[in-house]
Motif scaffolding. Structure first.
Motif, short mmCIF file in Angstrom:
data_model
loop_
_atom_site.label_atom_id
_atom_site.label_comp_id
_atom_site.label_asym_id
_atom_site.label_seq_id
_atom_site.Cartn_x
_atom_site.Cartn_y
_atom_site.Cartn_z
N MET A 182 0.67 -1.03 0.22
CA MET A 182 0.10 0.17 -0.04
C MET A 182 0.96 1.22 -0.15
N GLY B 262 1.54 1.76 -3.24
CA GLY B 262 1.06 2.48 -4.31
C GLY B 262 1.10 4.37 -3.69
N LYS C 88 1.92 6.93 -6.95
CA LYS C 88 1.11 8.02 -6.67
C LYS C 88 1.77 9.22 -6.83
N ARG D 12 -4.97 11.27 -4.00
CA ARG D 12 -5.17 10.19 -4.26
C ARG D 12 -5.79 10.60 -6.26
N LYS D 13 -5.83 10.94 -6.37
CA LYS D 13 -6.62 10.56 -7.70
C LYS D 13 -5.65 9.74 -9.66
N THR E 264 -2.49 6.70 -10.49
CA THR E 264 -2.68 5.27 -10.43
C THR E 264 -1.35 4.70 -10.01
N VAL E 265 -1.79 3.51 -9.54
CA VAL E 265 -0.53 2.95 -8.49
C VAL E 265 0.72 2.64 -9.55
N THR F 164 1.63 -3.29 -5.53
CA THR F 164 0.52 -2.62 -5.30
C THR F 164 -0.48 -2.88 -4.84
N ARG F 165 -1.00 -1.48 -3.88
CA ARG F 165 -2.46 -1.40 -3.68
C ARG F 165 -2.42 -0.29 -3.04
N GLU F 166 -3.84 0.05 -3.40
CA GLU F 166 -4.12 1.53 -2.87
C GLU F 166 -3.80 1.51 -1.80
N ASP G 226 -4.50 4.44 1.93
CA ASP G 226 -5.27 5.65 2.40
C ASP G 226 -4.34 7.35 2.55
#
Length: 310
Positions: free
Chosen positions: A161, A164, A168, A185-186, A188-189, A267-269, A271
């Motif tokens: 995460m 990612g 970003k 946040r908008k 891509t990872v 990768t992960r999204e 927070d």
């Protein structure tokens, strides 16, 4: 002066970013505060003119991974698991013993084992190209399986995460938008200069580069593979640089797509707290290079140890 590409890597509960002049690690401690470590890049691979030569500069990526990257990872683990910052040690015998052991395991798993399997299968699949192809496929299969297995571990998923978050943040900076979690946040990872893509290119190139070194003795084959690692790194790095500056080309996009797909394993999204950590690592790196952006709120820097020796 050639264009500089900023980047870094995920660490335990944080992100490491590297620029021309400085490396910065931002890690959240158990209290939720971001702890910062900043260190100048003084090794000759960074400061000398030959360190920026084409094909030679790929060695800096290896140095980052083996030197700065492993030290940053060890330091971040200490911060993430300790309430007392004064107990944090960024280097030492334990850290370098861990690095040495990890290297030995990696060499055995990703070099010795594929070479041995290809050597064994030669009785049914003779020929230099067939042997190199089998070796490359086995190496790629082991690499993908390794990434998939470790991605099942909760702690590693959090590292992914942060990976990612690193991508970003770099994507946002390169797009010229404000470095705030809401804007970052908008993006891509995925990122075309990711180390995962780099390793995929190394594995793919090894099929061709290793083919001429078709020794009957397994130890000569292994030695040739190890000696060719810097050559592979140099070629792969130049490929990464070229494709990064030609992303509008359809053929280039097709060539890098497998590496982007593979990033789905690493990768992960993230927070917003992870994005804030990645931003806190990148901003001082940019400032050291004379690029001023608004500095997010952060805690005081951790005590700086001696720089990594050249």
């Amino acid at each position: 002066m050639s264009k500089f590409y900023y980047g870094g890597q995920a660490v335990m509960e944080g992100v490491m970013m590297r620029g021309r002049q400085r490396m910065v690690v931002a890690v959240r401690n158990p209290s939720g505060e971001i702890v910062i470590h900043e260190e100048p890049l003084t090794a000759r691979i960074y400061t000398s003119s030959w360190g920026q030569w084409p094909f030679v500069r790929g060695l800096s990526l290896l140095w980052d991974t083996l030197g700065l990257g492993m030290r940053a990872l060890m330091w971040s683990a200490d911060v993430a698991m300790s309430e007392e910052e004064q107990k944090i040690e960024f280097s030492g015998p334990v850290a370098w013993t861990t690095v040495a052991f990890s290297l030995l395991v990696s060499i055995g798993l990703f070099f010795l084992l594929p070479t041995s399997i290809a050597h064994f299968l030669e009785r049914w699949f003779p020929g230099q190209l067939a042997s190199a192809a089998i070796e490359g496929v086995v190496r790629l299969g082991l690499f993908v399986a390794y990434l998939w297995v470790i991605g099942l571990m909760p702690d590693i998923r959090r590292v992914f995460m942060y990976h990612g978050a690193e991508h970003k943040t770099i994507n946002a900076y390169e797009a010229g938008v404000a470095l705030t979690p809401s804007e970052v946040r908008k993006f891509t990872v995925q990122h075309p200069r990711c180390g995962t893509s780099f390793l995929f290119i190394v594995v793919a190139l090894s099929i061709v580069l290793f083919a001429p070194f078709h020794f009957d003795q397994w130890y000569l084959r292994l030695a040739s593979r190890l000696l060719l690692i810097p050559v592979l790194a140099g070629i792969a790095y130049e490929f990464i640089r070229y494709t990064a500056s030609h992303l509008d080309n359809r053929l280039v996009r097709a060539l890098i797509q497998p590496g982007l797909w593979l990033q789905g394993l690493t990768t992960r999204e993230p927070d917003d707290s992870m994005l804030a950590c990645a931003i806190a690592a990148l901003v001082p790196v940019l400032a050291a290079d004379g690029i001023q952006v608004e500095m997010p709120a952060r805690t005081a820097p951790a005590a700086m140890p001696a720089p990594l020796a050249a």
